[in-house]
Structure formats: C-alpha cells, structure tokens
Scaffold this motif. Sequence first.
Motif, short mmCIF file in Angstrom:
data_model
loop_
_atom_site.label_atom_id
_atom_site.label_comp_id
_atom_site.label_asym_id
_atom_site.label_seq_id
_atom_site.Cartn_x
_atom_site.Cartn_y
_atom_site.Cartn_z
N MET A 1 1.08 -1.37 -0.20
CA MET A 1 -0.22 -0.30 0.08
C MET A 1 1.50 0.87 0.00
O MET A 1 1.75 1.27 0.78
CB MET A 1 -0.91 -0.17 1.03
CG MET A 1 -1.80 1.05 1.00
SD MET A 1 -2.20 1.16 2.86
CE MET A 1 -3.42 -0.59 3.20
N SER A 2 0.54 2.23 -1.10
CA SER A 2 1.35 3.33 -0.41
C SER A 2 1.55 4.42 0.30
O SER A 2 -0.40 4.28 0.73
CB SER A 2 0.90 4.45 -2.36
OG SER A 2 -0.09 5.17 -2.02
N ALA A 3 2.14 4.77 0.75
CA ALA A 3 1.58 5.90 1.70
C ALA A 3 0.93 6.86 1.61
O ALA A 3 -0.09 7.05 2.13
CB ALA A 3 3.01 7.27 1.73
N SER A 4 0.50 7.55 0.46
CA SER A 4 -1.19 8.41 -0.08
C SER A 4 -2.15 7.34 -0.24
O SER A 4 -3.06 7.82 0.76
CB SER A 4 -0.38 9.11 -1.37
OG SER A 4 -1.37 8.72 -2.67
N THR A 5 -2.31 6.19 -0.22
CA THR A 5 -2.80 5.33 -0.10
C THR A 5 -3.75 4.65 1.10
O THR A 5 -4.46 5.25 1.86
CB THR A 5 -3.05 3.74 -1.14
OG1 THR A 5 -3.41 3.78 -2.35
CG2 THR A 5 -4.14 3.05 -0.73
N ARG A 6 -2.09 4.90 2.26
CA ARG A 6 -2.31 4.45 3.57
C ARG A 6 -3.38 5.99 4.37
O ARG A 6 -3.60 5.62 4.86
CB ARG A 6 -1.09 3.97 4.11
CG ARG A 6 -1.80 3.59 4.97
CD ARG A 6 0.08 3.12 6.10
NE ARG A 6 0.31 2.30 7.52
CZ ARG A 6 0.43 3.22 8.09
NH1 ARG A 6 1.38 3.55 8.47
NH2 ARG A 6 0.04 2.66 9.06
N SER A 7 -2.96 6.85 3.87
CA SER A 7 -3.00 7.98 4.11
C SER A 7 -4.34 8.32 3.97
O SER A 7 -5.26 8.69 5.09
CB SER A 7 -2.18 9.22 3.71
OG SER A 7 -2.25 10.21 4.18
N ARG A 8 -5.08 8.25 2.88
CA ARG A 8 -6.54 8.14 2.85
C ARG A 8 -7.26 7.41 3.00
O ARG A 8 -8.04 7.21 3.81
CB ARG A 8 -6.75 7.55 1.59
CG ARG A 8 -6.44 8.76 0.48
CD ARG A 8 -7.17 9.85 -0.96
NE ARG A 8 -7.07 8.22 -1.79
CZ ARG A 8 -6.04 8.13 -2.69
NH1 ARG A 8 -4.54 8.81 -2.93
NH2 ARG A 8 -5.52 6.76 -3.17
N SER A 9 -6.97 5.87 3.74
CA SER A 9 -7.39 4.55 4.21
C SER A 9 -7.40 5.19 5.53
O SER A 9 -8.25 5.02 6.03
CB SER A 9 -6.73 3.81 3.95
OG SER A 9 -6.66 2.62 4.80
N ARG A 10 -6.80 5.54 5.66
CA ARG A 10 -6.31 5.75 7.42
C ARG A 10 -7.85 7.62 8.01
O ARG A 10 -8.61 7.28 9.01
CB ARG A 10 -5.76 6.52 8.08
CG ARG A 10 -4.33 5.38 8.43
CD ARG A 10 -3.76 5.75 10.15
NE ARG A 10 -3.09 4.00 9.55
CZ ARG A 10 -2.41 3.52 11.05
NH1 ARG A 10 -1.04 4.90 11.43
NH2 ARG A 10 -2.33 2.56 11.22
N SER A 11 -7.74 8.36 6.23
CA SER A 11 -8.50 9.44 6.96
C SER A 11 -10.14 8.93 6.95
O SER A 11 -10.82 9.23 7.62
CB SER A 11 -8.35 10.76 6.07
OG SER A 11 -7.80 10.91 5.74
N ALA A 12 -10.38 7.70 5.70
CA ALA A 12 -11.49 7.09 6.22
C ALA A 12 -11.91 6.08 7.07
O ALA A 12 -12.80 6.57 7.32
CB ALA A 12 -11.57 6.26 5.01
N ALA A 13 -10.77 6.12 7.55
CA ALA A 13 -11.62 4.89 8.87
C ALA A 13 -11.14 6.08 9.88
O ALA A 13 -12.99 5.65 11.22
CB ALA A 13 -9.68 4.52 9.56
N ARG A 14 -10.84 7.48 9.97
CA ARG A 14 -11.30 7.93 10.98
C ARG A 14 -12.90 8.37 11.05
O ARG A 14 -12.75 9.16 12.09
CB ARG A 14 -9.98 9.78 10.84
CG ARG A 14 -8.51 8.75 11.83
CD ARG A 14 -7.44 10.19 11.43
NE ARG A 14 -6.87 9.61 11.88
CZ ARG A 14 -5.96 9.61 11.42
NH1 ARG A 14 -5.47 9.53 10.05
NH2 ARG A 14 -4.52 8.87 12.38
N LEU A 15 -12.82 9.57 10.12
CA LEU A 15 -14.69 9.70 9.65
C LEU A 15 -15.61 8.34 9.75
O LEU A 15 -16.37 8.76 10.51
CB LEU A 15 -14.22 10.01 7.99
CG LEU A 15 -16.02 10.42 7.90
CD1 LEU A 15 -15.98 12.01 8.20
CD2 LEU A 15 -15.50 11.33 5.90
N ALA A 16 -15.22 7.06 9.15
CA ALA A 16 -16.57 6.49 10.17
C ALA A 16 -15.93 6.19 11.58
O ALA A 16 -17.19 5.92 11.77
CB ALA A 16 -15.88 4.86 8.84
N ALA A 17 -14.95 5.91 11.90
CA ALA A 17 -15.05 5.68 13.44
C ALA A 17 -15.82 7.41 13.92
O ALA A 17 -16.23 7.02 14.84
CB ALA A 17 -13.74 6.48 14.11
#
Length: 154
Positions: A1-17
């Motif tokens: 997973m690229s750093a930018s994909t991981r960053s977007r994935s974590r941002s999505a996780a935070r919003l969902a949380a």
Amino acid sequence: MSASTRSRSRSAARLAAVQALYQHDMEGTPIPRLLREFHEHRLGAVIEEDEYFDAERDFFDDLVSGAQARLGDVDQAIVGKLASGWTLDRLDRPMRAILRAGTYELIARHDVPVGSVISEYVDVAKAFYDKRESGFVNGLLDAIAKEVRPARAE
C-alpha cells in the motif's frame, strides 16, 4: 500500500470511527454489532452514488473499540481541557464523537504523530461544522496532546 493510499485509508477510518461513535452515542448500538455493520455496509461502499474510500479496517476497529473501552480516560482528558463550567453534555453528539476519537488516538496510538492526529480531526470537524468549531477541535486536541504526549507535542 502506498503512503498516499494508506493516508486516505486512515482518513476514511477516522471519519467512519466518528460516525460509529456518534451512532453508538445516539442509539446505544453494541460495539461488536456496530463494527460488523460498518464492515459489511459502509466501509468502501457506494451509498447514494457517493463512493466511500475503503477505510483501514484494523485502524477503524481500534479507534471505535479503543475509544469506547477507555471512555473514562478519554472523557476525563476532554473535560480537563474544557472551559470552566462546561461539561461533555453541553457538547453536541457529533462534537463529542470527534473529540473522543481524536483523544483516544492521542492517548493510545503513539505510532501516529500528534500533528497528523490533530489535523485529521480538524478536517473531520470541517465536514460537520464551521471554522469556529474546527478551531475548537484544534485547540482542545492540542491541549490534550501536550498533557498526554508531553515530549512529542511540539
């Protein structure tokens, strides 16, 4: 997973949380059922023609479960930084969910830099509120960071 994909994935996780913590606060949905519901129907789903970026599920699970498991510590940290006379009950539910997720991450996720945590939850706040409230999130999480991560808060 690229750093930018991981960053977007974590941002999505935070919003969902934040959304999951809000739902738990509103309805009292048990956390295991809430996690399952988000895994099966929301994370990475297309809802009303909006495609949701797939969230990092383990990170999402930790934010939701951890914030709830350590709710006493999390709420105490938040209340300790509220203005005199303010209580958690005076904050609306979305704000409580944002602050709880962000505070939990500051307390428990030392693998994530303080600046990243604060800026991410300020961005989440901007999705729900005007500038004043996002500034409130910034100031409160910064004050909490200085207390729970004193060596790293700079």
